[in-house]
Design a protein around this motif. Sequence first.
Motif, mmCIF file in Angstrom:
data_model
loop_
_atom_site.group_PDB
_atom_site.id
_atom_site.type_symbol
_atom_site.label_atom_id
_atom_site.label_comp_id
_atom_site.label_asym_id
_atom_site.label_seq_id
_atom_site.Cartn_x
_atom_site.Cartn_y
_atom_site.Cartn_z
ATOM 1 N N GLU A 104 -62.314 39.585 -24.983
ATOM 2 C CA GLU A 104 -63.248 40.025 -26.026
ATOM 3 C C GLU A 104 -62.501 40.679 -27.187
ATOM 4 O O GLU A 104 -62.822 40.456 -28.350
ATOM 5 C CB GLU A 104 -64.271 40.994 -25.436
ATOM 6 N N TYR A 105 -61.488 41.467 -26.866
ATOM 7 C CA TYR A 105 -60.658 42.077 -27.908
ATOM 8 C C TYR A 105 -59.931 40.992 -28.709
ATOM 9 O O TYR A 105 -59.859 41.068 -29.941
ATOM 10 C CB TYR A 105 -59.661 43.042 -27.276
ATOM 11 N N ARG A 107 -60.926 37.916 -29.120
ATOM 12 C CA ARG A 107 -61.937 37.214 -29.925
ATOM 13 C C ARG A 107 -62.287 37.991 -31.184
ATOM 14 O O ARG A 107 -62.428 37.417 -32.262
ATOM 15 C CB ARG A 107 -63.203 36.998 -29.106
ATOM 16 N N THR A 108 -62.451 39.298 -31.051
ATOM 17 C CA THR A 108 -62.772 40.127 -32.208
ATOM 18 C C THR A 108 -61.637 40.090 -33.223
ATOM 19 O O THR A 108 -61.865 39.937 -34.422
ATOM 20 C CB THR A 108 -63.048 41.577 -31.772
ATOM 21 N N SER A 109 -60.421 40.211 -32.734
ATOM 22 C CA SER A 109 -59.268 40.162 -33.629
ATOM 23 C C SER A 109 -59.135 38.807 -34.299
ATOM 24 O O SER A 109 -58.851 38.717 -35.497
ATOM 25 C CB SER A 109 -57.987 40.469 -32.850
ATOM 26 N N GLN A 150 -69.109 37.168 -32.092
ATOM 27 C CA GLN A 150 -68.017 37.376 -33.036
ATOM 28 C C GLN A 150 -68.248 36.660 -34.357
ATOM 29 O O GLN A 150 -67.501 36.870 -35.318
ATOM 30 C CB GLN A 150 -66.699 36.927 -32.425
ATOM 31 N N THR A 189 -68.705 39.159 -37.150
ATOM 32 C CA THR A 189 -67.439 39.739 -37.595
ATOM 33 C C THR A 189 -66.719 38.778 -38.524
ATOM 34 O O THR A 189 -66.182 39.179 -39.564
ATOM 35 C CB THR A 189 -66.551 40.065 -36.379
ATOM 36 N N TYR A 190 -66.731 37.499 -38.164
ATOM 37 C CA TYR A 190 -66.099 36.472 -38.994
ATOM 38 C C TYR A 190 -66.762 36.416 -40.373
ATOM 39 O O TYR A 190 -66.080 36.419 -41.399
ATOM 40 C CB TYR A 190 -66.194 35.117 -38.293
#
Length: 111
Positions: A27-28, A30-32, A93, A96-97
Motif C-alpha cells: 500500500e505504501y 502504491r501511494t508512492s 490511489q 492521489t494520482y
Amino acid sequence: MPNKSAKQEAVKAYSESAVRNNLSIVEYCRTSTAALSGCTAGILGLTSLHGALFYVLSITTLWILILWKAGFSSWQKYFISRKSLLVSGLFGQLFTYILCWTFIYGMVHVY
C-alpha cells in the motif's frame, strides 16, 4: 480414500501479521507510485486518456515489479492472491494520482 500426506499438503497456513505487513508495504508502494506517476504525468503534460493510460501503465508496472521481487514462482509465500494484489488499491490511489497530476500540470503548464 486419500492418505494423510495428501490432506496435509492441501492445507496452507498464513501468518496474519506477516500478510498484513506485506500488504501495508504494498500500500505504501502504491501511494508512492501514484504520487510519483501523477507528478510525472503533470510534468509531461499528459491530458485526458493519455494520463489515465499512464496511471494504468504505472500501476501494472508496479504489480509486475512486486511479483518479480517476491519471485514469479514463489509469490504465494507472501501474498494470498495475485489478482487482489493488483486490484485491491487500484481506485484508492487514483485520487492521489489525480491530485498530483492536476497540481503539477497546473504549476508547470498553466502558471
